[in-house]
Design an enzyme around this catalytic site. Structure first.
Site, mmCIF file in Angstrom:
data_model
loop_
_atom_site.group_PDB
_atom_site.id
_atom_site.type_symbol
_atom_site.label_atom_id
_atom_site.label_comp_id
_atom_site.label_asym_id
_atom_site.label_seq_id
_atom_site.Cartn_x
_atom_site.Cartn_y
_atom_site.Cartn_z
ATOM 1 N N ILE A 153 -7.802 2.829 4.854
ATOM 2 C CA ILE A 153 -6.865 2.955 6.084
ATOM 3 C C ILE A 153 -7.018 4.515 6.350
ATOM 4 O O ILE A 153 -6.682 5.257 7.313
ATOM 5 C CB ILE A 153 -5.605 2.392 6.177
ATOM 6 C CG1 ILE A 153 -6.011 0.618 6.197
ATOM 7 C CG2 ILE A 153 -4.646 2.931 7.214
ATOM 8 C CD1 ILE A 153 -4.485 -0.102 6.068
ATOM 9 N N ASP A 213 -4.249 12.502 -2.330
ATOM 10 C CA ASP A 213 -4.833 11.066 -2.985
ATOM 11 C C ASP A 213 -5.088 11.862 -4.427
ATOM 12 O O ASP A 213 -5.463 12.729 -4.840
ATOM 13 C CB ASP A 213 -6.172 10.788 -2.435
ATOM 14 C CG ASP A 213 -6.580 9.417 -2.329
ATOM 15 O OD1 ASP A 213 -6.375 8.635 -1.713
ATOM 16 O OD2 ASP A 213 -6.927 9.209 -3.534
ATOM 17 N N ILE A 230 0.919 10.283 -7.032
ATOM 18 C CA ILE A 230 2.326 10.225 -6.364
ATOM 19 C C ILE A 230 3.540 9.810 -7.556
ATOM 20 O O ILE A 230 4.623 9.964 -7.399
ATOM 21 C CB ILE A 230 2.379 9.139 -5.174
ATOM 22 C CG1 ILE A 230 1.942 7.459 -5.933
ATOM 23 C CG2 ILE A 230 1.265 9.436 -4.072
ATOM 24 C CD1 ILE A 230 2.166 6.523 -4.985
ATOM 25 N N ALA A 241 -0.652 5.156 -0.359
ATOM 26 C CA ALA A 241 -1.306 5.128 -1.508
ATOM 27 C C ALA A 241 -0.606 3.876 -2.432
ATOM 28 O O ALA A 241 0.665 4.015 -2.233
ATOM 29 C CB ALA A 241 -0.820 6.401 -2.136
ATOM 30 N N ALA A 242 -1.456 3.193 -3.024
ATOM 31 C CA ALA A 242 -1.005 1.988 -3.667
ATOM 32 C C ALA A 242 -2.089 1.461 -4.566
ATOM 33 O O ALA A 242 -3.241 1.772 -4.272
ATOM 34 C CB ALA A 242 -0.460 1.155 -2.706
ATOM 35 N N TYR A 284 1.193 -7.968 -6.585
ATOM 36 C CA TYR A 284 0.936 -6.814 -5.457
ATOM 37 C C TYR A 284 2.098 -7.203 -4.367
ATOM 38 O O TYR A 284 2.767 -6.232 -4.083
ATOM 39 C CB TYR A 284 -0.322 -7.259 -4.976
ATOM 40 C CG TYR A 284 -0.497 -6.325 -3.572
ATOM 41 C CD1 TYR A 284 -0.460 -4.944 -3.713
ATOM 42 C CD2 TYR A 284 -0.688 -6.773 -2.204
ATOM 43 C CE1 TYR A 284 -0.645 -4.064 -2.564
ATOM 44 C CE2 TYR A 284 -0.851 -6.182 -1.061
ATOM 45 C CZ TYR A 284 -0.808 -4.721 -1.406
ATOM 46 O OH TYR A 284 -1.053 -3.867 -0.205
ATOM 47 N N LYS A 316 5.264 -4.586 -3.143
ATOM 48 C CA LYS A 316 5.543 -4.166 -1.686
ATOM 49 C C LYS A 316 6.837 -4.579 -1.216
ATOM 50 O O LYS A 316 7.405 -3.648 -0.364
ATOM 51 C CB LYS A 316 4.358 -4.836 -0.843
ATOM 52 C CG LYS A 316 3.048 -4.125 -0.864
ATOM 53 C CD LYS A 316 3.217 -2.583 -0.619
ATOM 54 C CE LYS A 316 1.830 -1.956 -0.700
ATOM 55 N NZ LYS A 316 1.683 -0.574 -0.085
ATOM 56 N N VAL A 337 -13.252 -9.353 1.765
ATOM 57 C CA VAL A 337 -14.429 -10.411 2.147
ATOM 58 C C VAL A 337 -15.483 -9.835 3.052
ATOM 59 O O VAL A 337 -16.722 -10.091 3.173
ATOM 60 C CB VAL A 337 -13.685 -11.704 2.509
ATOM 61 C CG1 VAL A 337 -12.858 -11.337 3.782
ATOM 62 C CG2 VAL A 337 -14.522 -12.748 2.849
ATOM 63 N N ARG A 341 -7.428 -16.432 7.613
ATOM 64 C CA ARG A 341 -6.988 -15.134 7.361
ATOM 65 C C ARG A 341 -6.937 -14.332 8.932
ATOM 66 O O ARG A 341 -7.666 -14.787 10.001
ATOM 67 C CB ARG A 341 -7.815 -14.208 6.652
ATOM 68 C CG ARG A 341 -8.016 -14.338 5.310
ATOM 69 C CD ARG A 341 -6.780 -14.120 4.635
ATOM 70 N NE ARG A 341 -6.532 -14.310 3.151
ATOM 71 C CZ ARG A 341 -6.138 -15.526 2.609
ATOM 72 N NH1 ARG A 341 -5.632 -16.176 3.569
ATOM 73 N NH2 ARG A 341 -5.757 -15.726 1.352
#
Length: 297
Positions: A12, A31, A42, A64-65, A130, A134, A167, A192
């Protein structure tokens, strides 16, 4: 307008940098990747503050993650460290420097939805590490920023420059590698909501150009079974002869159905997705064919 993007070398992030620069904005990115304009972890508050002090951003877009569900399941401590502590650093500095904050959350915060399509008012009950990180990230944003923030719960973004193991790019790569039958993960019956990257970028642009505050879904408002998606990709690539063989069992932490409610109040005002799935896939496939051909030469 000065914009600072964390995770600027991700899928992204790369697309968003290009998009915003075309809009005439002054864009900076950080980054952990060495190719980044500013190489910063970070989790390192002091180095992160150096960048905030230098750039003096008017808007911070926090992407960022560790975004891999399987990696978060296998490395939960690292996932918590980056996605929670790292987010805490970004949010604290955004507050300190009076910066508008746009946070990339995830549909994973809903867990296994009880309402389909899923509205933003749905209870948060993540079923994987995850999604849990979030959810906590959202709490950090709301508690510290109070106002001057937007949270996007992103569903399944896809498009050009996606090198990750998702995918759509995985299926395209396997077809380009002449695999037949094509091995696929999961059962194929997972559903999805796929949102094209340009629509994602447009939503972020709307968020940074307004003073809207709140939490919004970022999806297409439609869904497709993965087995039907695979057939559609093969059809666009002129390979109707292909057979897709699924593992037959769900992946760890997987969610059966993801489908965003993007009706009024659930998506950011002033934005609607423009690309239908087939149109977005055609553009994505075209990019992958070019990239694949160039990497072979």
């Amino acid at each position: 307008m000065r914009v600072l993007i964390t995770g600027g070398e991700g899928f992204i992030g790369k697309n968003l940098k290009i998009f915003l620069k075309r809009k005439g904005l002054e864009v900076y990115s950080i980054d952990i990747n060495s190719n980044s304009e500013y190489r910063v972890d970070i989790r390192d508050y002091n180095k992160l503050e150096e960048i905030f002090h230098k750039v003096k951003p008017e808007v911070t877009i926090h992407l960022a993650a560790i975004a891999s569900v399987p990696q978060c399941e296998s490395e939960p401590r690292k996932c918590f460290d980056v996605n929670i502590y790292g987010t805490f650093n970004v949010v604290r500095l955004s507050k300190k420097y009076n910066t508008r904050l746009i946070f990339a959350s995830s549909a994973a915060v809903y867990g296994i939805p009880q309402i389909i399509p899923t509205p933003v008012t749905h209870p948060l009950n993540p079923n994987n590490v995850y999604g849990f990180t979030k959810m906590l990230g959202e709490t950090i944003v709301k508690s510290i920023m109070k106002e001057n923030y937007v949270i996007f719960r992103i569903f399944n973004a896809y498009g050009e420059q996606c090198y990750r193991s998702y995918v759509i790019p995985d299926t395209i790569r396997k077809i380009l590698s002449e695999l037949n039958p094509v091995p696929m993960k999961g059962t194929g019956n997972e559903e999805r909501d796929f949102i094209y990257i340009e629509d994602v970028c447009e939503a972020f642009y709307v968020a940074l150009k307004t003073d809207i505050v709140g939490t919004f879904n970022l999806g297409s408002g439609t869904r497709i079974k993965i087995k039907d998606l695979a057939k559609l990709i093969a059809e666009i690539m002129g390979r109707k002869d292909l057979e897709f063989v699924f593992e037959g069992r769900p992946r760890i932490g997987d969610i059966p159905i993801l489908h965003a409610d993007i009706s009024k109040g659930n998506s950011i005002p002033g934005w609607r997705p423009k690309a239908d799935l087939k149109t977005g896939l055609k553009k994505t496939i075209k990019w992958f064919i070019t990239y694949y051909t160039n990497s072979k030469s």
